[in-house]
Scaffold this active site. Structure first.
Site, PDB file in Angstrom:
ATOM      1  CG  HIS A  71     -53.248   5.605 -41.732  1.00 29.96           C
ATOM      2  ND1 HIS A  71     -53.614   6.807 -42.299  1.00 29.96           N
ATOM      3  CD2 HIS A  71     -53.226   5.821 -40.392  1.00 29.96           C
ATOM      4  CE1 HIS A  71     -53.835   7.693 -41.366  1.00 29.96           C
ATOM      5  NE2 HIS A  71     -53.601   7.134 -40.186  1.00 29.96           N
ATOM      6  CG  HIS A  84     -49.694   8.884 -41.643  1.00 29.41           C
ATOM      7  ND1 HIS A  84     -50.173   7.719 -41.092  1.00 29.41           N
ATOM      8  CD2 HIS A  84     -49.628   9.768 -40.629  1.00 29.41           C
ATOM      9  CE1 HIS A  84     -50.385   7.903 -39.800  1.00 29.41           C
ATOM     10  NE2 HIS A  84     -50.074   9.131 -39.486  1.00 29.41           N
ATOM     11  CG  ASP A 136     -44.794  -1.605 -43.185  1.00 24.58           C
ATOM     12  OD1 ASP A 136     -44.502  -2.118 -44.285  1.00 24.58           O
ATOM     13  OD2 ASP A 136     -45.917  -1.127 -42.926  1.00 24.58           O
ATOM     14  CG  ASP A 137     -44.185   3.482 -40.152  1.00 20.46           C
ATOM     15  OD1 ASP A 137     -45.181   2.875 -40.578  1.00 20.46           O
ATOM     16  OD2 ASP A 137     -44.056   3.829 -38.964  1.00 20.46           O
ATOM     17  CD  GLN A 191     -47.013   2.204 -45.511  1.00 20.40           C
ATOM     18  OE1 GLN A 191     -47.903   2.846 -46.044  1.00 20.40           O
ATOM     19  NE2 GLN A 191     -47.152   1.659 -44.314  1.00 20.40           N
TER      20      GLN A 191
END
Ligand code: PAF
Length: 281
Positions: A34, A37, A77-78, A81
């Site tokens: 999120h 992070h 997804d991480d 990002q």
């Protein structure tokens, strides 16, 4: 951004950077990232020209009845990002790379005292698992500096203590908690909350903030302040685990005019155990 799953690939890349004289900053995470992070990554990028993040849902820091199996795993997804945040390398190992033998047969790191307080009182294996995996990540990545969020204040000071006690050549940096617009501290576990619980959740911050204001107004009856905070949380629908006013650096009870005092809380809301802490002084 490179993503590597194997220790040999990680070591080769870090060795090449070090040979070129480049400092390395590490952001250890368990993924399901999120904005909190991403602020850690942003800080890491200011601290060193090369940044590494790890994503590893560390089994040893979960108790037998905790949420290890259901902990959200969102690697693709991480990765997107982290790439957008300008990270250089993502290390996402398999559990067998980190723990090749049963844990009972492996060397573990424990930070006595600090690990038994606050969250450690109800999560007896938690901080041993954190200290062990962070020590291993430091040895694997060999960062010059590592970045952790202040939401997990107790974790931050346990890691500082471990690093000092084991003479690990890593500088530890804490980054202030990132909050939603309603002040709820960002956490991967907020995803466990229903819409109704999400409306209640900001009461945790509001309750701590009210205690901070009373302390600043001169009220030093910290047991009464803690009990009032727990009662307010229970009335809002939480199951409070603890609310405690402690010294920031060693988590002992404040005495006289301690330089830095904080208020710490953990409380269950539905199936999420939320934690938060605020500076009092
Ligand atoms: O804060 C976390 O996400 C974890 O406790 C950490 C530091 C990555 C160790 O597994």
């Amino acid at each position: 951004m490179q993503t590597v799953h194997h220790i040999a690939e990680l070591r080769a890349q870090v060795a090449a950077w070090k040979q070129a004289g480049e400092r390395v900053a590490l952001v250890p995470t368990m993924g399901n990232l999120h904005r909190g992070h991403l602020c850690l990554v942003e800080r890491a990028r200011k601290l060193a020209p090369r940044t590494v993040a790890s994503i590893f849902v560390n089994p040893t820091q979960f108790g037998p009845n905790e949420d290890f199996a259901g902990y959200p795993r969102t690697l693709a997804d991480d990765g997107r990002q982290l790439e957008a945040a300008g990270l250089d390398l993502l290390f996402a190992p398999e559990a067998t790379a980190i723990y090749p033998r049963p844990l009972a047969e492996m060397t573990q790191v424990s930070v006595p005292g600090l690990s038994q307080l606050l969250c450690g009182a109800n999560r007896p294996v938690h901080f041993g698992g954190v200290a062990t995996v962070v020590a291993k990540l430091f040895n694997l990545v060999q960062p010059d500096v590592a970045v952790f969020g202040e939401k997990d204040w107790q974790q931050l000071i346990i890691i500082r203590r471990m690093t000092a006690d084991l003479d690990l050549p890593v500088e530890i940096i804490g980054v202030p908690t990132v909050r939603e617009a309603d002040s709820l501290a960002m956490s991967s576990r907020n995803g466990y909350l229903s819409a109704e619980e999400l409306a209640i959740a900001p009461t945790l911050y509001a309750t701590l903030q009210a205690a901070v204001e009373q302390w600043r107004a001169g009220d030093r009856e910290y047991i009464a302040l803690e009990n009032a905070a727990k009662a307010r949380l229970a009335a809002a629908g939480f199951r409070p685990d603890y609310v405690e006013i402690r010294r920031a650096d060693d988590l002992q009870r404040p005495e006289g005019n301690d330089a830095e005092v904080r208020i710490f809380a953990a409380a269950w809301l539905g199936r999420a155990r939320l934690i938060d802490n605020l500076a009092i002084t």
